[in-house]
Enzyme design. Structure first.
Site, PDB file in Angstrom:
ATOM      1  N   GLY A  13       0.837  -1.196   0.000  1.00 37.79           N
ATOM      2  CA  GLY A  13       0.000   0.000   0.000  1.00 37.79           C
ATOM      3  C   GLY A  13       0.868   1.241   0.000  1.00 37.79           C
ATOM      4  N   ASP A  38       2.745  -1.723  -4.452  1.00 41.52           N
ATOM      5  CA  ASP A  38       1.342  -1.403  -4.702  1.00 41.52           C
ATOM      6  C   ASP A  38       0.943  -2.001  -6.040  1.00 41.52           C
ATOM      7  OD1 ASP A  38      -0.624   0.994  -3.379  1.00 41.52           O
ATOM      8  OD2 ASP A  38      -1.115   0.383  -5.422  1.00 41.52           O
ATOM      9  N   THR A  93      -9.215   0.816   3.725  1.00 39.51           N
ATOM     10  CA  THR A  93     -10.325   0.123   4.396  1.00 39.51           C
ATOM     11  C   THR A  93     -11.493   1.096   4.528  1.00 39.51           C
ATOM     12  OG1 THR A  93      -9.363   0.687   6.558  1.00 39.51           O
ATOM     13  CG2 THR A  93      -8.871  -1.495   5.661  1.00 39.51           C
ATOM     14  N   ASN A 225      -9.235   8.710  17.422  1.00 41.80           N
ATOM     15  CA  ASN A 225      -9.888   9.534  16.406  1.00 41.80           C
ATOM     16  C   ASN A 225     -11.285   9.950  16.825  1.00 41.80           C
ATOM     17  OD1 ASN A 225      -7.801   9.741  14.599  1.00 41.80           O
ATOM     18  ND2 ASN A 225      -8.405   7.981  13.374  1.00 41.80           N
ATOM     19  N   ALA A 269     -13.559  26.190  15.734  1.00 45.10           N
ATOM     20  CA  ALA A 269     -14.820  25.938  15.024  1.00 45.10           C
ATOM     21  C   ALA A 269     -14.595  26.070  13.517  1.00 45.10           C
ATOM     22  CB  ALA A 269     -15.886  26.915  15.488  1.00 45.10           C
ATOM     23  N   GLY A 272     -16.657  22.011   9.388  1.00 39.63           N
ATOM     24  CA  GLY A 272     -16.779  20.582   9.666  1.00 39.63           C
ATOM     25  C   GLY A 272     -15.491  19.837   9.358  1.00 39.63           C
ATOM     26  N   CYS A 277     -10.118   9.492   8.064  1.00 40.42           N
ATOM     27  CA  CYS A 277     -10.154   8.726   9.316  1.00 40.42           C
ATOM     28  C   CYS A 277     -11.325   9.026  10.245  1.00 40.42           C
ATOM     29  CB  CYS A 277      -8.851   8.937  10.087  1.00 40.42           C
ATOM     30  SG  CYS A 277      -7.419   8.195   9.285  1.00 40.42           S
TER      31      CYS A 277
END
Length: 479
Positions: A13, A38, A93, A225, A269, A272, A277
């Protein structure tokens, strides 16, 4: 070129985790030969060129220093597996989009395919290192796949999660807060952990290398996370309250961040969070909790993602409202498309979701980002289904390479990424070329709002009291 390497490592990877991690190991471990492999020949070709496939400050210099000496990139996966004793698996994943657990569970197809291939071609015992973010007890399942070979070859599976922040990944790798390694509490498992510890001890102090059992290591990554994303959603939820009451979210964040129990990080702030992850890992955690019947815990963590989705939608909704409740045909320029500054990564970027809401109202969207490649932007609009049904990218979206040209005739600018260069622009010059009234929507709180207001812009910023009813106590007297 040295030939007497003390260890040989390969990583399956060559992405955002595998490339920088292996480059760092090669830098600090000249006695270790490192292969990055890869299945994507184009990806490998770029790792072997002067135009690396990912942008990360400091990465280019490390790769150029080590490549061809003890760092090698190729598509020869089977050869690397046979040659190396330690095999990192750092494959994608993503969250499942089909079947059981769709929208929450991690899709482990790539990981299992990698494990089956290792089992098939390995010529002796190997240490397999989970580098991808995986659900708890994945190592147990993967060990079963590996040990199912009919040649009696033994494998030890370790969990070694990454704790990197894109934009500072090379610094994070060079001076990590901690390195976490989990393994089975067996003789062979402990020996495998020690072997991997030896690699990191080339540059990481021993006291910062933490060893645990497999399950604790796997869960720690998800929880780390989740906690970070929770802080972002928490301050973002307060930003909406600040806008309603006249408080300033930056002042609130500064005040609570001085509390040593809380600290100041992840209290900015914004429109978003994004990236590969946070959302994926929280949804994975939610699914894990549901699988064990922990309904209340699952609901608690799912709220973090709901607040994040709400913040992106709210930002777009406010843009529409401020622009007289109609943006059909209006040119809106998005400053930034990467999910954060100092990276070219666009996975789960807030920009594409905001753009989707704007396009649904028939706006004309222009995108400018100093690092993200145009083709990636086109692919993201398709992947995230941001375009109105039955339409094409060129019908609604334009990509510009000059920010000043981008804003010509525009009705609004929306800051979507906190690139430092956005702070340095001549906004008076931009204002002169824009349609009036000209709007600026600061989704990252990086601009000088007083200066912008003085120029003549209509300004909206996340969590700021501009245009709020209650500016001071006298406002309450007429109630």
């Amino acid at each position: 070129m040295p030939t007497d390497f003390k260890a040989k490592i390969c990583c399956i990877g060559a992405g955002y985790v595998g490339g920088p991690t292996m480059a760092t190991i090669a830098k600090y471990c000249p006695d270790v030969k490192v292969h990055v492999v890869d299945i994507n020949p184009k990806q490998i070709a770029r790792w072997n060129s002067d135009n690396l496939p990912i942008y990360e400050p400091g990465l280019d210099a490390v790769v150029k220093t080590t490549r061809g000496k003890n760092l090698f990139f190729s598509t020869k996966i089977d050869e690397a597996i046979r040659e190396c004793e330690i095999i990192f698996v750092s494959v994608n994943t993503p969250t499942k989009t089909y079947g059981l657990g769709a929208g929450r569970a991690a899709d482990l197809k790539n990981w299992e395919l990698a494990a089956r291939n290792i089992s098939k071609v390995a010529n002796g015992p190997k240490i397999i290192v989970e580098k991808s973010t995986l659900p708890v007890r994945t190592a147990h399942s993967m060990r079963k796949v590996l040990m199912a070979n009919d040649r009696g070859i033994g494998f030890e599976v370790l969990s070694n999660p990454e704790f990197l922040a894109e934009g500072t990944a090379m610094d994070d790798l060079a001076a990590p807060d901690r390195v976490l390694i989990g393994g089975l509490m067996t003789k062979d498992g402990i020996a495998a952990v020690k072997r991997l510890c030896w690699v990191y001890e080339h540059w990481v102090p021993k006291e910062q290398i933490i060893t645990t059992n497999l399950w604790s290591s796997e869960l720690s990554k998800l929880v780390a996370n989740a906690f970070l994303a929770q802080r972002i959603s928490s301050i973002n939820s307060i930003s909406e309250l600040c806008e309603a009451t006249g408080a300033d979210v930056q002042e609130v964040g500064r005040a609570i961040g001085l509390d040593k129990r809380l600290g100041s990080r992840f209290l900015n702030a914004s429109v978003g969070f994004g990236g590969s992850c946070f959302q994926k890992d929280i949804l994975n955690l939610v699914y894990l909790c549901e699988s064990f019947g922990l309904k209340e815990i699952a609901e608690y963590w799912s709220q973090v993602v709901k607040i994040n989705d709400h913040q992106k939608e709210r930002f777009a909704r406010i843009m529409i409202k401020k622009m007289f409740n109609t943006i059909s045909g209006k040119k809106i320029v998005l400053f930034g498309f990467a999910f954060k500054k100092d990276t070219g990564d666009t996975r789960e970027t807030a920009a594409v979701y905001v753009a989707k809401h704007l396009l649904a109202e028939r706006a004309k969207v222009v995108v400018y980002d100093p690092k993200v490649e145009p083709q990636q932007i086109v692919e993201d609009f398709k992947y995230y289904k941001a375009l109105p049904e039955g339409t094409e990218f060129k019908d609604h979206v334009t990509i510009e390479t000059d920010p000043y040209k981008a804003v010509e005739g525009a009705h609004a600018i929306a800051v979507m990424t906190e690139w430092n260069e956005f702070k340095t622009y001549d906004y008076s010059k931009m204002y002169a070329s824009m349609t009036k009234p000209a709007f600026i929507f600061d989704g990252r709180l990086i601009l000088d709002h007083k200066m912008l207001l003085k120029i003549g812009y209509e300004v909206y910023a996340i969590g700021k009291p501009y245009g709020v009813k209650y500016q001071n106590m006298d406002d309450l007297k007429s109630e």
